[in-house]
Scaffold this motif. Structure first.
Motif, PDB file in Angstrom:
ATOM      1  N   ASN A  14       0.935  -1.069  -0.086  1.00 47.57           N
ATOM      2  CA  ASN A  14      -0.046  -0.016  -0.114  1.00 47.57           C
ATOM      3  C   ASN A  14       0.839   1.238  -0.034  1.00 47.57           C
ATOM      4  OD1 ASN A  14      -2.756   1.329   0.493  1.00 47.57           O
ATOM      5  ND2 ASN A  14      -1.577   2.266   2.184  1.00 47.57           N
ATOM      6  N   HIS A  15       2.034   1.192   0.570  1.00 51.46           N
ATOM      7  CA  HIS A  15       2.806   2.262   0.553  1.00 51.46           C
ATOM      8  C   HIS A  15       3.474   2.645  -0.714  1.00 51.46           C
ATOM      9  CE1 HIS A  15       5.534   5.487   2.580  1.00 51.46           C
ATOM     10  NE2 HIS A  15       6.445   5.001   1.844  1.00 51.46           N
ATOM     11  N   ILE A  16       3.945   1.599  -1.173  1.00 53.13           N
ATOM     12  CA  ILE A  16       4.430   1.898  -2.705  1.00 53.13           C
ATOM     13  C   ILE A  16       3.187   2.368  -3.687  1.00 53.13           C
ATOM     14  CG2 ILE A  16       5.084   0.477  -4.551  1.00 53.13           C
ATOM     15  CD1 ILE A  16       6.530  -1.355  -2.680  1.00 53.13           C
ATOM     16  N   GLY A  17       2.218   1.659  -3.671  1.00 50.75           N
ATOM     17  CA  GLY A  17       0.982   2.100  -4.278  1.00 50.75           C
ATOM     18  C   GLY A  17       0.858   2.181  -5.851  1.00 50.75           C
ATOM     19  N   ASP A  18       2.068   2.499  -6.520  1.00 45.71           N
ATOM     20  CA  ASP A  18       2.329   2.627  -7.882  1.00 45.71           C
ATOM     21  C   ASP A  18       1.817   1.195  -8.167  1.00 45.71           C
ATOM     22  OD1 ASP A  18       3.243   2.569 -10.506  1.00 45.71           O
ATOM     23  OD2 ASP A  18       4.325   4.559 -10.202  1.00 45.71           O
ATOM     24  N   ARG A  19       0.736   0.930  -9.373  1.00 39.84           N
ATOM     25  CA  ARG A  19       0.482  -0.400  -9.928  1.00 39.84           C
ATOM     26  C   ARG A  19       1.714  -0.907 -10.524  1.00 39.84           C
ATOM     27  NH1 ARG A  19      -0.507  -3.830  -9.884  1.00 39.84           N
ATOM     28  NH2 ARG A  19      -2.110  -4.725 -10.898  1.00 39.84           N
ATOM     29  N   GLU A  20       2.354  -0.098 -11.568  1.00 43.66           N
ATOM     30  CA  GLU A  20       3.237  -0.676 -12.142  1.00 43.66           C
ATOM     31  C   GLU A  20       4.708  -0.957 -11.225  1.00 43.66           C
ATOM     32  OE1 GLU A  20       4.054   1.531 -15.954  1.00 43.66           O
ATOM     33  OE2 GLU A  20       2.101   2.143 -16.045  1.00 43.66           O
ATOM     34  N   VAL A  21       4.882  -0.484 -10.307  1.00 50.47           N
ATOM     35  CA  VAL A  21       6.079  -0.753  -9.626  1.00 50.47           C
ATOM     36  C   VAL A  21       5.633  -2.143  -8.916  1.00 50.47           C
ATOM     37  CG1 VAL A  21       7.303  -0.310  -7.736  1.00 50.47           C
ATOM     38  CG2 VAL A  21       6.714   1.503  -9.313  1.00 50.47           C
ATOM     39  N   LEU A  22       4.399  -2.157  -8.414  1.00 51.97           N
ATOM     40  CA  LEU A  22       3.961  -3.486  -7.895  1.00 51.97           C
ATOM     41  C   LEU A  22       3.953  -4.482  -8.681  1.00 51.97           C
ATOM     42  CD1 LEU A  22       0.851  -2.038  -5.706  1.00 51.97           C
ATOM     43  CD2 LEU A  22       3.191  -2.800  -5.007  1.00 51.97           C
ATOM     44  N   SER A  23       3.465  -4.474 -10.055  1.00 50.44           N
ATOM     45  CA  SER A  23       3.544  -5.618 -10.773  1.00 50.44           C
ATOM     46  C   SER A  23       4.919  -6.080 -11.261  1.00 50.44           C
ATOM     47  CB  SER A  23       2.983  -5.056 -12.086  1.00 50.44           C
ATOM     48  OG  SER A  23       1.612  -5.066 -12.115  1.00 50.44           O
ATOM     49  N   ALA A  24       5.928  -5.148 -11.187  1.00 48.79           N
ATOM     50  CA  ALA A  24       7.268  -5.231 -11.660  1.00 48.79           C
ATOM     51  C   ALA A  24       8.010  -6.091 -10.438  1.00 48.79           C
ATOM     52  CB  ALA A  24       7.900  -4.020 -11.674  1.00 48.79           C
ATOM     53  N   ALA A  25       7.232  -5.691  -9.024  1.00 46.78           N
ATOM     54  CA  ALA A  25       7.847  -6.352  -7.949  1.00 46.78           C
ATOM     55  C   ALA A  25       7.343  -7.845  -7.923  1.00 46.78           C
ATOM     56  CB  ALA A  25       7.363  -5.600  -6.784  1.00 46.78           C
ATOM     57  N   ILE A  26       6.179  -7.885  -8.257  1.00 48.28           N
ATOM     58  CA  ILE A  26       5.566  -9.125  -8.072  1.00 48.28           C
ATOM     59  C   ILE A  26       6.421 -10.120  -9.271  1.00 48.28           C
ATOM     60  CG2 ILE A  26       3.390 -10.775  -8.883  1.00 48.28           C
ATOM     61  CD1 ILE A  26       1.790  -8.219  -7.717  1.00 48.28           C
ATOM     62  N   SER A  27       6.811  -9.821 -10.400  1.00 44.13           N
ATOM     63  CA  SER A  27       7.607 -10.682 -11.390  1.00 44.13           C
ATOM     64  C   SER A  27       8.907 -10.587 -10.783  1.00 44.13           C
ATOM     65  CB  SER A  27       7.056 -10.241 -12.687  1.00 44.13           C
ATOM     66  OG  SER A  27       7.943  -8.892 -13.020  1.00 44.13           O
ATOM     67  N   ALA A  28       9.571  -9.595 -10.256  1.00 41.87           N
ATOM     68  CA  ALA A  28      11.091  -9.596  -9.910  1.00 41.87           C
ATOM     69  C   ALA A  28      11.256 -10.799  -8.975  1.00 41.87           C
ATOM     70  CB  ALA A  28      11.267  -8.272  -9.407  1.00 41.87           C
ATOM     71  N   ALA A  29      10.222 -10.645  -7.908  1.00 44.50           N
ATOM     72  CA  ALA A  29      10.433 -11.546  -6.802  1.00 44.50           C
ATOM     73  C   ALA A  29      10.072 -13.141  -7.337  1.00 44.50           C
ATOM     74  CB  ALA A  29       9.571 -11.476  -5.553  1.00 44.50           C
ATOM     75  N   LYS A  30       9.831 -13.403  -8.529  1.00 43.89           N
ATOM     76  CA  LYS A  30       9.591 -14.865  -9.140  1.00 43.89           C
ATOM     77  C   LYS A  30      10.692 -15.404  -9.363  1.00 43.89           C
ATOM     78  CE  LYS A  30       4.938 -15.585  -9.679  1.00 43.89           C
ATOM     79  NZ  LYS A  30       4.197 -17.015  -9.807  1.00 43.89           N
ATOM     80  N   ARG A  31      11.641 -14.515  -9.801  1.00 39.11           N
ATOM     81  CA  ARG A  31      13.055 -15.121 -10.390  1.00 39.11           C
ATOM     82  C   ARG A  31      13.984 -15.278  -9.105  1.00 39.11           C
ATOM     83  NH1 ARG A  31      16.945 -11.209 -14.167  1.00 39.11           N
ATOM     84  NH2 ARG A  31      18.776 -12.485 -13.772  1.00 39.11           N
ATOM     85  N   LYS A  32      14.218 -16.908  -9.379  1.00 46.63           N
ATOM     86  CA  LYS A  32      15.072 -17.355  -8.452  1.00 46.63           C
ATOM     87  C   LYS A  32      16.645 -17.367  -8.685  1.00 46.63           C
ATOM     88  CE  LYS A  32      11.839 -20.541  -6.646  1.00 46.63           C
ATOM     89  NZ  LYS A  32      11.685 -21.676  -6.509  1.00 46.63           N
ATOM     90  N   THR A  33      16.965 -17.253 -10.059  1.00 45.44           N
ATOM     91  CA  THR A  33      18.343 -17.487 -10.428  1.00 45.44           C
ATOM     92  C   THR A  33      18.742 -16.342 -11.084  1.00 45.44           C
ATOM     93  OG1 THR A  33      17.818 -18.788 -11.993  1.00 45.44           O
ATOM     94  CG2 THR A  33      18.576 -19.967  -9.982  1.00 45.44           C
TER      95      THR A  33
END
Lengths: 64, 541
Positions: free
Chosen positions: A45-64
């Motif tokens: 919620n603090h980040i708020g920015d939808r595009e940043v949140l989407s980027a974070a959701i996909s960045a955290a998927k990457r394991k290697t």
């Protein structure tokens, strides 16, 4: 629109990490999981920015 | 062989032998509607008001028992008002604005729908479906008396359908035996398990949710519950995985328990077992009588196409959603609103048949939106994985203390009218800084005028709405006339008209469709551009 920051951005990272681990002290696995979920939502919620949140959701998927 | 499949609340159109049954050869009608539910009857009202003869075939003789759909949205009431049936609905219905959300033991937060001022109709009314249906049927009888070409034939079951290039042949069973009838257009408004869809072999695909819900309508003898919507997630009284409490007219309350997938329906439907759940929920001293109960499961499904040549599908026959958000009957009424004028113009020879393809594209868009919203609500109410459950509960826990989490709580996103963004009938938005909510494709929001409200003045034909600017008295293109409604914000005491239709603009001209959706808008009138917009809005481009 801001980009997702993926370079070091937290001052005193070791302090932060310790505080994060300590927040889980004494919690059962179940309570710990619930705590993580709440923390995640507060931060999102603090980040708020939808595009940043989407980027974070996909960045955290990457394991290697 | 024509046994009732359900019990009637009111027998309104008993079987009567019709002259068509004695005719030597099949009689041809312009429009036949299969199904005498709310969507079928609304379709008949729409067409009959345009002077188009319509025959409704129902395998029953009236309105079925049970509250079923209970939550009717403003847009539905506005549409019903165009059909002359909204007043008794609002008089009988219960208006509610306060909702409360509970998790386990305690209340998490409450909300007020805070309905916007300056609308003739409330945001929602609660009303048992049999009332909603019978008010429309009574309106149909009233129109009939005034000579409108509307027929409702009870105990007329369609057993076989043959689709030809330009008409449909129906074989109909009655208590007097079978007869055959023909129709230029056939509307399938025969519900979620649509026999018409089955007979023609069209797919109905989507998601089935593995959960059952038990509805109990109860009449409170000592009424301590306020007129509010209460939703419990994981109630600690253990009467269900979620529970909804909602008031209806006649001191009846809808209690809706989520009871899981692996259940013994027969066992759960026993009065003593329903009472056990109710007592756990209401407390042992609650005094009530049971009015109606039912167990339902639901699906989010739709047909791929709502038009197949001369056959058109509407309402649950075309698409089905979960009940969360009241998007079933309300979206069906928007189907009728969309289809009525288009079919009327095609039948009158004023518009090409291809106009009906826009019924398909616009209402598929609406169905997709409803299915999306309803699936999301269902996933929140019934989390599908451990992590989904964990996150759901985190949202509920946070929302007790922090306002930010409350918009994420999803116990149903209440039905709002669909905006036909990107429709082929729209002209590009040419009103600089105009309000977003009245962009082309949107349904017109109501507004108070010096003498009454805006929407009744738009009526059910094309309108040129001019605000603070001059336009001709009417615009006619190829036999279709848009009549002018000229307004000035000098008379707009509340400021609602300016806020909803001008925004930052000084003046505006809107071309509004018969279903009260915006087709085009710009700051000033331009005959060529509005001629083109009217052509485009009637499928001639």
């Amino acid at each position: 629109m801001a980009d997702l920051t993926l370079t070091p951005n937290i001052a005193s990272g070791d302090d932060f990490y310790e505080e994060l681990i300590e927040a889980h002290d004494g919690l059962s696995k179940e309570d710990s999981d619930a705590y993580n979920a709440r923390l995640l939502l507060v931060l999102a919620n603090h980040i708020g920015d939808r595009e940043v949140l989407s980027a974070a959701i996909s960045a955290a998927k990457r394991k290697t | 062989m024509l046994d009732d499949r359900y019990t009637l609340a009111y027998k309104l159109y008993p079987y009567a032998r019709h002259a068509d049954q004695n005719a030597g050869k099949p009689v041809r009608h312009p429009v036949v509607v299969m199904g005498g539910g709310p969507i079928g009857i609304a379709t008949a009202l729409d067409l009959a008001q345009q002077g188009i003869p319509v025959v409704v075939l129902d395998d029953h003789e009236g309105v079925g028992m049970g509250s079923r759909a209970i939550c009717f949205a403003k847009r539905t009431l506005e549409i019903a008002d165009r059909y002359g049936a909204a007043k008794p609905m609002v008089d009988k219905g219960v208006v509610w604005n306060i909702g409360k959300v509970f998790h386990k033991d305690g209340q998490v937060f409450d909300f007020n729908l805070l309905p916007e001022e300056g609308h003739a109709f409330p945001a929602f009314i609660n009303l048992q479906q049999p009332y909603f249906e019978s008010f429309m049927i009574e309106r149909a009888f009233e129109l009939q008396k005034q000579g409108a070409p509307i027929q409702i034939r009870g105990k007329n079951r369609v057993d076989n359908v043959t689709v030809k290039d330009d008409h449909v042949v129906l074989e109909i069973m009655t208590p007097d035996g079978p007869y055959t009838m023909e129709t230029d257009w056939l509307i399938g408004a025969d519900g979620a398990s649509s026999p018409l869809r089955e007979m023609l072999g069209y797919d109905f695909t989507g998601k089935v949710f593995q959960d059952s819900f038990l509805i109990a309508d109860i009449k409170m003898k000592s009424n301590n519950f306020p007129t509010e919507r209460w939703f419990w997630f994981e109630p600690s009284h253990g009467s269900g995985a979620s529970t909804l409490l909602h008031k209806q007219p006649d001191d009846v309350w809808r209690v809706d328990f989520q009871i899981g997938w692996d259940i013994d329906r027969k066992e759960e439907m026993k009065e003593e077992n329903i009472r056990r759940r109710l007592d756990a929920f209401l407390g042992d001293d609650a005094d009530y009588e049971m009015v109606w109960s039912s167990i339902y499961t639901f699906q989010c499904k739709r047909m791929e196409s709502f038009r197949h040549g001369p056959v058109l599908f509407a309402g649950d026959a075309a698409h089905q959603v979960s009940p969360f958000g009241a998007r079933g009957a309300n979206s069906g009424m928007q189907d009728v609103d969309n289809l009525g004028w288009k079919l009327g113009m095609v039948i009158s020879g004023l518009a090409p048949e291809s106009l009906l393809d826009s019924y398909n594209s616009e209402r598929v868009h609406g169905a997709e939106e409803n299915i999306l919203n309803s699936t999301r609500s269902t996933d929140f109410i019934t989390p599908k994985s451990e992590m989904s459950h964990l996150l759901r509960n985190a949202v509920l826990e946070l929302s007790e203390h922090y306002e930010f989490a409350r918009p994420l709580v999803n116990s149903g996103r209440l039905s709002v009218p669909c905006v036909y963004d990107g429709s082929t009938l729209n002209s590009a938005d040419a009103l600089a800084n105009g309000p977003d909510r009245t962009r082309p494709g949107a349904s017109c929001p109501d507004a108070p005028l010096a003498d009454g409200f805006l929407l009744p003045k738009l009526g059910g034909q094309f309108t040129l709405l001019a605000i603070n600017t001059e336009v001709p008295d009417a615009l006619t293109v190829d036999g279709i006339t848009a009549t002018t409604l000229s307004l000035n914000t000098k008379d707009d005491k509340s400021g609602a008209l300016a806020e909803r239709y001008l925004g930052e603009a000084k003046s505006a001209v809107y071309l509004i469709r018969p279903d009260q959706h915006v087709a085009a808008r710009r700051e000033q009138y331009d005959e060529n551009l509005f001629r083109a917009a009217l052509k485009r809005a009637t499928g001639k481009e």
